[in-house]
Design a protein around this motif. Structure first.
Motif, PDB file in Angstrom:
ATOM      1  N   ASN A  43     -10.402  18.935  -7.109  1.00  0.00           N
ATOM      2  CA  ASN A  43     -10.789  17.808  -7.458  1.00  0.00           C
ATOM      3  C   ASN A  43      -9.488  17.520  -8.088  1.00  0.00           C
ATOM      4  O   ASN A  43      -9.430  18.242  -9.188  1.00  0.00           O
ATOM      5  N   LYS A  44      -9.150  15.957  -8.132  1.00  0.00           N
ATOM      6  CA  LYS A  44      -8.109  15.551  -8.986  1.00  0.00           C
ATOM      7  C   LYS A  44      -8.629  14.340  -9.168  1.00  0.00           C
ATOM      8  O   LYS A  44      -8.591  13.871  -8.062  1.00  0.00           O
ATOM      9  N   MET A  45      -8.313  13.514  -9.952  1.00  0.00           N
ATOM     10  CA  MET A  45      -7.893  11.781  -9.660  1.00  0.00           C
ATOM     11  C   MET A  45      -6.488  11.935  -9.983  1.00  0.00           C
ATOM     12  O   MET A  45      -4.956  12.355 -10.055  1.00  0.00           O
ATOM     13  N   VAL A  46      -5.973  11.030  -8.457  1.00  0.00           N
ATOM     14  CA  VAL A  46      -4.394  10.809  -8.243  1.00  0.00           C
ATOM     15  C   VAL A  46      -4.249   9.125  -8.323  1.00  0.00           C
ATOM     16  O   VAL A  46      -5.258   8.502  -7.523  1.00  0.00           O
ATOM     17  N   GLU A  47      -3.177   9.467  -8.923  1.00  0.00           N
ATOM     18  CA  GLU A  47      -1.917   7.368  -8.668  1.00  0.00           C
ATOM     19  C   GLU A  47      -1.611   7.117  -7.529  1.00  0.00           C
ATOM     20  O   GLU A  47      -0.375   8.397  -7.272  1.00  0.00           O
ATOM     21  N   VAL A  48      -2.161   6.339  -6.616  1.00  0.00           N
ATOM     22  CA  VAL A  48      -0.798   5.716  -5.908  1.00  0.00           C
ATOM     23  C   VAL A  48      -0.219   5.239  -6.935  1.00  0.00           C
ATOM     24  O   VAL A  48      -0.747   3.673  -6.804  1.00  0.00           O
ATOM     25  N   LYS A  49       1.092   4.776  -6.040  1.00  0.00           N
ATOM     26  CA  LYS A  49       2.443   3.520  -6.249  1.00  0.00           C
ATOM     27  C   LYS A  49       2.358   2.883  -5.743  1.00  0.00           C
ATOM     28  O   LYS A  49       2.081   3.181  -4.824  1.00  0.00           O
ATOM     29  N   ASN A  50       2.505   1.792  -6.276  1.00  0.00           N
ATOM     30  CA  ASN A  50       3.036   0.595  -5.520  1.00  0.00           C
ATOM     31  C   ASN A  50       4.203   0.987  -4.054  1.00  0.00           C
ATOM     32  O   ASN A  50       5.488   0.994  -4.219  1.00  0.00           O
ATOM     33  N   GLY A  51       3.768   1.003  -2.606  1.00  0.00           N
ATOM     34  CA  GLY A  51       4.465   1.462  -1.954  1.00  0.00           C
ATOM     35  C   GLY A  51       5.123   2.560  -1.620  1.00  0.00           C
ATOM     36  O   GLY A  51       6.189   2.868  -0.750  1.00  0.00           O
ATOM     37  N   LEU A  52       4.564   3.393  -2.368  1.00  0.00           N
ATOM     38  CA  LEU A  52       4.779   5.322  -2.170  1.00  0.00           C
ATOM     39  C   LEU A  52       3.462   5.316  -2.428  1.00  0.00           C
ATOM     40  O   LEU A  52       2.609   5.712  -1.601  1.00  0.00           O
ATOM     41  N   VAL A  53       4.410   7.974  -0.986  1.00  0.00           N
ATOM     42  CA  VAL A  53       3.165   8.492  -1.602  1.00  0.00           C
ATOM     43  C   VAL A  53       3.439   9.619  -2.224  1.00  0.00           C
ATOM     44  O   VAL A  53       4.221   9.668  -2.655  1.00  0.00           O
ATOM     45  N   THR A  54       2.403   9.743  -2.613  1.00  0.00           N
ATOM     46  CA  THR A  54       1.712  10.688  -3.138  1.00  0.00           C
ATOM     47  C   THR A  54       2.024  11.851  -2.939  1.00  0.00           C
ATOM     48  O   THR A  54       0.924  12.085  -1.796  1.00  0.00           O
ATOM     49  N   GLU A  55       2.702  12.699  -3.854  1.00  0.00           N
ATOM     50  CA  GLU A  55       2.679  13.964  -2.858  1.00  0.00           C
ATOM     51  C   GLU A  55       2.258  15.421  -3.642  1.00  0.00           C
ATOM     52  O   GLU A  55       2.190  15.488  -4.752  1.00  0.00           O
ATOM     53  N   THR A  94       0.617  -1.244  -0.235  1.00  0.00           N
ATOM     54  CA  THR A  94      -0.131  -0.237   0.172  1.00  0.00           C
ATOM     55  C   THR A  94       0.955   1.679   0.070  1.00  0.00           C
ATOM     56  O   THR A  94       1.744   0.999   0.928  1.00  0.00           O
ATOM     57  N   GLY A  95       0.019   2.539  -0.652  1.00  0.00           N
ATOM     58  CA  GLY A  95       0.911   3.750  -0.694  1.00  0.00           C
ATOM     59  C   GLY A  95      -0.298   5.085   0.137  1.00  0.00           C
ATOM     60  O   GLY A  95      -1.075   4.322   0.767  1.00  0.00           O
ATOM     61  N   GLY A  96       0.214   6.173  -0.677  1.00  0.00           N
ATOM     62  CA  GLY A  96      -0.770   7.051   0.505  1.00  0.00           C
ATOM     63  C   GLY A  96      -0.576   8.134  -0.197  1.00  0.00           C
ATOM     64  O   GLY A  96       0.000   8.560  -1.157  1.00  0.00           O
ATOM     65  N   ILE A  97      -1.544   9.522  -0.017  1.00  0.00           N
ATOM     66  CA  ILE A  97      -1.410  10.681  -0.436  1.00  0.00           C
ATOM     67  C   ILE A  97      -0.993  11.254   0.355  1.00  0.00           C
ATOM     68  O   ILE A  97      -1.741  11.624   2.098  1.00  0.00           O
ATOM     69  N   PHE A  98       0.295  12.305   0.473  1.00  0.00           N
ATOM     70  CA  PHE A  98       0.503  13.218   1.644  1.00  0.00           C
ATOM     71  C   PHE A  98       0.055  14.618   0.843  1.00  0.00           C
ATOM     72  O   PHE A  98       0.009  14.592  -0.188  1.00  0.00           O
ATOM     73  N   ILE A  99      -1.036  15.641   1.765  1.00  0.00           N
ATOM     74  CA  ILE A  99      -1.625  16.490   0.731  1.00  0.00           C
ATOM     75  C   ILE A  99      -0.956  17.931   1.874  1.00  0.00           C
ATOM     76  O   ILE A  99      -1.590  17.757   3.265  1.00  0.00           O
ATOM     77  N   LYS A 100      -0.990  18.652   1.234  1.00  0.00           N
ATOM     78  CA  LYS A 100      -0.312  20.321   2.320  1.00  0.00           C
ATOM     79  C   LYS A 100      -1.790  21.048   1.298  1.00  0.00           C
ATOM     80  O   LYS A 100      -1.579  21.550  -0.200  1.00  0.00           O
ATOM     81  N   THR A 101      -2.012  21.985   1.563  1.00  0.00           N
ATOM     82  CA  THR A 101      -3.149  22.954   1.639  1.00  0.00           C
ATOM     83  C   THR A 101      -3.230  24.466   1.862  1.00  0.00           C
ATOM     84  O   THR A 101      -2.121  24.641   3.463  1.00  0.00           O
ATOM     85  N   THR A 102      -3.718  25.309   1.410  1.00  0.00           N
ATOM     86  CA  THR A 102      -3.524  26.655   1.595  1.00  0.00           C
ATOM     87  C   THR A 102      -4.076  27.273   2.846  1.00  0.00           C
ATOM     88  O   THR A 102      -4.109  27.943   4.272  1.00  0.00           O
ATOM     89  N   VAL A 103      -5.161  25.995   3.687  1.00  0.00           N
ATOM     90  CA  VAL A 103      -6.396  26.197   4.472  1.00  0.00           C
ATOM     91  C   VAL A 103      -6.186  25.322   5.294  1.00  0.00           C
ATOM     92  O   VAL A 103      -6.585  24.032   5.506  1.00  0.00           O
ATOM     93  N   SER A 104      -6.515  26.127   6.402  1.00  0.00           N
ATOM     94  CA  SER A 104      -7.211  24.215   7.975  1.00  0.00           C
ATOM     95  C   SER A 104      -8.142  24.359   7.382  1.00  0.00           C
ATOM     96  O   SER A 104      -9.108  24.788   7.290  1.00  0.00           O
ATOM     97  N   GLY A 105      -8.415  22.923   8.270  1.00  0.00           N
ATOM     98  CA  GLY A 105     -10.439  22.577   7.894  1.00  0.00           C
ATOM     99  C   GLY A 105     -10.917  21.993   6.807  1.00  0.00           C
ATOM    100  O   GLY A 105     -12.183  22.002   6.786  1.00  0.00           O
ATOM    101  N   ALA A 106      -9.696  21.544   5.442  1.00  0.00           N
ATOM    102  CA  ALA A 106     -10.332  21.853   4.290  1.00  0.00           C
ATOM    103  C   ALA A 106     -10.318  19.813   4.951  1.00  0.00           C
ATOM    104  O   ALA A 106      -9.595  19.559   5.040  1.00  0.00           O
ATOM    105  N   LYS A 107     -11.804  19.942   4.042  1.00  0.00           N
ATOM    106  CA  LYS A 107     -12.378  18.683   4.147  1.00  0.00           C
ATOM    107  C   LYS A 107     -11.672  17.248   3.260  1.00  0.00           C
ATOM    108  O   LYS A 107     -11.950  17.849   1.390  1.00  0.00           O
ATOM    109  N   ILE A 108     -11.580  16.412   2.871  1.00  0.00           N
ATOM    110  CA  ILE A 108     -10.906  15.461   2.307  1.00  0.00           C
ATOM    111  C   ILE A 108     -11.376  14.285   1.778  1.00  0.00           C
ATOM    112  O   ILE A 108     -11.806  13.446   2.811  1.00  0.00           O
TER     113      ILE A 108
END
Length: 295
Positions: free
Chosen positions: A98-110, A43-57
């Motif tokens: 909104n975007k389609m995001v690819e998660v690769k095997n064992g990696l975190v998409t940033e 498994t991998g993951g998605i790391f998200i950094k936004t410009t505002v706090s409290g953004a729902k994902i």
């Protein structure tokens, strides 16, 4: 119970222990059985950094939490099987992302540059000046420098509150190439197209090689204003009545864009450091300087 049977039971427990240890180790390292592909995947993951706090994902329409932090507003969505995910980020009062995001095997998409822009931007009055023809202007060190005629190059200088200070020679750059704040990219318009040329290698996704070029947008109306945002990851432009901001990141085959419909006319001055857009409204009695902030 015979000795042979005891040995048999012993080796059964040894095998079960080894198998359990392997399974626990694989689970700890992110391995899962994927029902879609019917095989073990890491498994991998998605790391998200936004410009505002409290953004729902939301990932594939499932709420996974909100961005939080003191200085940086981030969220890690982990334990995701390698495949494409529909990522939706929303906060009340802001345009969604909104975007389609690819998660690769064992990696975190940033995703380091998820910017949420306000739905409404307010026009703020800065100064009222005598009526005049304004060919171009700049806001520099708490002063307003107005060029009435580009041929003469004479600027009327006013304090930011509107008091006249002096007249002086002032030259405004006419370069059509706009270097990003991080010095890695060049933005320019050619015909009805907006281009980015990469001056250096970009290692972070979406990665680029120096010398690569890509079209950001193809427009129907003439471009009246064009520049970067301070993050070097967004482009802002103005056509007749329409202010557009779009991201550089085209992963998933999409660039998130927002539009503001504004009844303003050039010239326009862009304060990139503070994300302020300045413009004048002029009639027979006065010239009023306004600004809007897009953060």
């Amino acid at each position: 119970m015979t000795i042979g049977f005891r040995r048999f039971i012993f080796w059964i427990f040894v095998i079960l222990f080894i198998a359990a240890s392997v399974i626990i180790t694989m689970l700890a390292q992110g391995w899962r059985f994927d029902l879609d592909s019917f095989k073990m995947v890491r498994t991998g993951g998605i790391f998200i950094k936004t410009t505002v706090s409290g953004a729902k994902i939301y990932v594939n329409d499932k709420y996974t939490g909100s961005t939080a932090g003191l200085l940086n507003y981030t969220k890690l969505v982990d334990d995701l099987a390698p495949k494409n995910y529909n990522l939706f980020i929303h906060k009340e009062g802001y345009y969604p992302w909104n975007k389609m995001v690819e998660v690769k095997n064992g990696l975190v998409t940033e995703l380091f540059s998820v910017t949420l822009f306000p739905l409404d931007i307010k026009k703020i009055k800065i100064a009222q000046l005598p009526p005049q023809k304004i060919s171009d202007f700049r806001i520099i060190d708490e002063t307003i420098k107005i060029i009435n005629n580009k041929k003469t190059g004479i600027a009327n200088v006013y304090a930011i509150k509107g008091q006249f200070i002096s007249s002086e020679k002032f030259k405004i750059s006419t370069s059509t190439e706009l270097i990003s704040p991080d010095k890695n990219k060049k933005l320019y318009a050619s015909g009805n197209k907006i281009w980015i040329e990469y001056l250096n290698d970009i290692k972070e996704e979406p990665s680029k090689k120096a010398g690569e070029k890509e079209i950001v947008a193809t427009l129907e109306l003439p471009i009246l204003f064009l520049d970067w945002l301070k993050d070097s990851e967004h482009v802002i432009w103005f056509t007749s009545g329409e202010l557009t901001i779009t991201e550089r990141d085209n992963r998933g085959g999409k660039r998130n864009s927002v539009k503001f419909y504004l009844n303003i006319n050039p010239p326009i001055f862009w304060d990139i450091k503070n994300s302020d857009l300045y413009f004048f409204e002029t009639d027979k009695e006065k010239s009023i300087l306004y600004k809007i902030n897009i953060e």
